[in-house]
Every structure is written in C-alpha cells, then in structure tokens.
Scaffold this active site. Structure first.
Site, short mmCIF file in Angstrom:
data_model
loop_
_atom_site.label_atom_id
_atom_site.label_comp_id
_atom_site.label_asym_id
_atom_site.label_seq_id
_atom_site.Cartn_x
_atom_site.Cartn_y
_atom_site.Cartn_z
N ARG A 285 -6.97 3.61 11.42
CA ARG A 285 -6.57 2.23 11.61
C ARG A 285 -7.50 1.49 12.56
O ARG A 285 -7.30 0.31 12.84
CB ARG A 285 -5.18 2.23 12.22
CG ARG A 285 -4.20 1.28 11.54
CD ARG A 285 -2.84 1.69 12.02
NE ARG A 285 -1.78 0.82 11.73
CZ ARG A 285 -0.82 1.08 10.85
NH1 ARG A 285 -0.88 2.15 10.10
NH2 ARG A 285 0.18 0.26 10.72
N LYS B 275 0.82 -1.22 0.00
CA LYS B 275 0.00 0.00 0.00
C LYS B 275 0.85 1.27 0.00
O LYS B 275 0.45 2.27 -0.56
CB LYS B 275 -1.01 0.00 1.13
CG LYS B 275 -0.43 0.14 2.51
CD LYS B 275 -1.51 0.07 3.57
CE LYS B 275 -0.90 -0.09 4.94
NZ LYS B 275 0.01 0.96 5.37
N ARG C 54 13.92 -2.73 9.00
CA ARG C 54 13.04 -1.99 9.92
C ARG C 54 12.94 -2.73 11.25
O ARG C 54 12.79 -3.94 11.27
CB ARG C 54 11.64 -1.85 9.30
CG ARG C 54 11.41 -0.49 8.69
CD ARG C 54 10.11 -0.44 7.95
NE ARG C 54 8.94 -0.59 8.81
CZ ARG C 54 7.72 -0.24 8.43
NH1 ARG C 54 7.52 0.28 7.24
NH2 ARG C 54 6.70 -0.42 9.24
N ARG D 82 1.53 -7.11 14.47
CA ARG D 82 0.96 -6.08 13.59
C ARG D 82 -0.15 -6.66 12.71
O ARG D 82 -1.19 -6.01 12.50
CB ARG D 82 2.06 -5.44 12.74
CG ARG D 82 2.97 -4.56 13.61
CD ARG D 82 4.30 -4.29 12.95
NE ARG D 82 4.18 -3.37 11.85
CZ ARG D 82 4.87 -3.47 10.72
NH1 ARG D 82 5.70 -4.47 10.53
NH2 ARG D 82 4.70 -2.59 9.77
N ARG E 248 11.07 -7.59 3.20
CA ARG E 248 11.36 -6.19 3.52
C ARG E 248 12.30 -6.08 4.72
O ARG E 248 13.15 -5.18 4.78
CB ARG E 248 10.04 -5.45 3.82
CG ARG E 248 10.22 -3.96 3.95
CD ARG E 248 8.90 -3.23 4.01
NE ARG E 248 8.28 -3.34 5.32
CZ ARG E 248 7.08 -2.84 5.61
NH1 ARG E 248 6.36 -2.27 4.67
NH2 ARG E 248 6.59 -2.95 6.81
P1 AMP Z 1 3.04 1.55 9.22
O1 AMP Z 1 4.27 2.04 8.53
O2 AMP Z 1 1.77 2.14 8.65
O3 AMP Z 1 2.97 0.05 9.30
O4 AMP Z 1 3.11 2.11 10.72
C1 AMP Z 1 4.19 1.78 11.58
C2 AMP Z 1 3.75 1.90 13.03
O5 AMP Z 1 3.36 3.24 13.31
C3 AMP Z 1 2.54 1.06 13.41
O6 AMP Z 1 2.88 -0.29 13.71
C4 AMP Z 1 2.04 1.81 14.64
O7 AMP Z 1 2.87 1.57 15.76
C5 AMP Z 1 2.26 3.27 14.23
N1 AMP Z 1 1.08 3.80 13.51
C6 AMP Z 1 1.01 4.17 12.20
N2 AMP Z 1 -0.21 4.60 11.89
C7 AMP Z 1 -0.94 4.54 13.03
C8 AMP Z 1 -2.29 4.83 13.35
N3 AMP Z 1 -3.16 5.31 12.44
N4 AMP Z 1 -2.69 4.62 14.63
C9 AMP Z 1 -1.85 4.16 15.56
N5 AMP Z 1 -0.58 3.83 15.33
C10 AMP Z 1 -0.11 4.02 14.07
#
Ligand code: AMP
Length: 208
Positions: free
Chosen positions: A97, A22, A142, A153, A136
C-alpha cells in the site's frame, strides 16, 4: 524456470481506491486462477473481531483509517506468503500500500526467484468511490466507513498507494481496467486484459 512453470505462475496484486470493487473482483480472479486471495484488511479485521494480540494492536489504527506500520504488515504478509498454498501463486488485495511495502514484498519474492505477473489497477473516479463507500457503510456498517474516515482513507490512497503504480508501471506489469460499470462488465474486462497478456485462468468456467 521452464515455460511450463511460468505459464502456471499466477502472482497478482489488485489495486484500486476503497470502493473500487477490488475485494469482489479479487475473489473472482483468485478463484479462477485457483490461488489464495490474501487481503490484509480482512486479516486485520478478523484479528480485531477475534480479540487477538494483533487485533488489539491495530484496532485504533484501522478505525481511524490510518495505515498499520509497515513492519507489522509486511511480517504478516511474509508469513502468509510462505504457506504452502501460496507457493504457485496468490492474489494480494490491499498490500503493498506504499513504496516501503513494495520494497518489503520485493525483498520477500526476489530470493525465491518469484515476481508479480500482473498488477490489476481498477480505475474508479473519486466521486464514484465515495458514493460506493457510503452505500457500503449502510449495507455493512463497517466502523471505518464513516464520512471522516472515508476521506482519510482516500487521501492516504492518493498520497501513498497510487504512487506504487508508477513503480510497477516501470516494470511493465500494470493492467489498467476501467472500473466503472456493472460487476460483470468489470470482471469481463479484467479477464480479457489478463488473457491478452497470456494469463489464462485454470478454471475458465468460474469466470462470469
Ligand atoms: P482495507 O479493507 O484494504 O481497506 O483495509 C482496512 C484497513 O486495514 C486499512 O484502512 C488499514 O488501516 C489496514 N490495512 C490494510 N492493509 C494495509 C496495509 N497494506 N498497510 C497498512 N495498513 C493496512
């Protein structure tokens, strides 16, 4: 709102499990529609890296793969959406989310007479997501792409994030895309499905 205004409006959300691609697809859609891509994960990671106050607050949460509290996340997104470059449109990646964040986003957009035009759902089976995340982890290193954190996650995605699609489906704005295939194939599917809904990019040349 005139029809010219609504034709220009391009307010998108892209949703899919971690490893669905995405992020990559979101960047392409945002560029083609000439709107900013707003990825909460990227914003949080930049703050962690920069050692900001926000970064310090969220670092351990992100490393565990848990969700940052809604209040903090929604305030951050509201600030970003209030900036001038997001006035005509935006592509949200990774927010909302959960249902609480859907309500927060509604509370921000409704008084402005705005609403999402489409929610792009990237449909990728669990095994495929896990395989891509492992890849990844090797490529990007990461800290939240370890086996244990990946499992957490994805579990949070299934429990908290997938249900927001029901809310948006009830509004008739979900565009479901088969996310299995090459990057270009999936990109083509997304743009065809958006075009079928009358959502045409301003920079069609940018489309793969
Ligand atoms: P992502 O890159 O979108 O997978 O986000 C990495 C991390 O950031 C997630 O595992 C959460 O810890 C935090 N995070 C990102 N977006 C949100 C959100 N909308 N609400 C809460 N935590 C978030």
């Amino acid at each position: 709102m005139t029809s010219a205004d609504s034709a220009r409006s391009a307010r998108f959300l892209i949703v899919g499990p971690q490893g669905s691609g995405k992020g990559t697809q979101g960047v392409l859609v945002a560029a083609a529609f000439d709107v900013p891509q707003i990825a909460t994960g990227d914003i949080f990671r930049a703050n962690v890296k920069g050692g900001t106050e926000l970064g310090k607050q969220v670092q351990s949460i992100i490393e565990a793969g848990d969700l940052v509290p809604d209040e903090l996340t929604s305030a951050l997104v509201a600030d970003r959406l209030a900036q001038a470059d997001a006035a005509e449109g935006f592509l949200l990646d990774g927010y909302p989310r959960n249902r609480g964040q859907v309500a927060d986003l509604d509370a921000f957009l409704e008084p402005r007479g705005e609403a999402l035009d489409a929610v792009i759902e990237l449909d990728v089976p669990r095994d495929e997501s896990i395989a891509r995340l492992r890849q990844r982890a090797v490529e990007q290193g990461r800290t939240d792409d370890t086996e244990e954190v990946i499992a957490n996650r994805l579990a949070i995605y299934e429990r908290e994030t997938a249900p927001i699609l029901d809310v948006y489906r009830a509004r008739g704005i979900v565009v479901r895309i088969d996310g299995v295939g090459s990057l270009d194939e999936v990109t083509t599917r997304i743009f065809e499905s958006l075009a079928a809904r009358g959502l045409a990019p301003v920079h069609p040349g940018a489309v793969a």
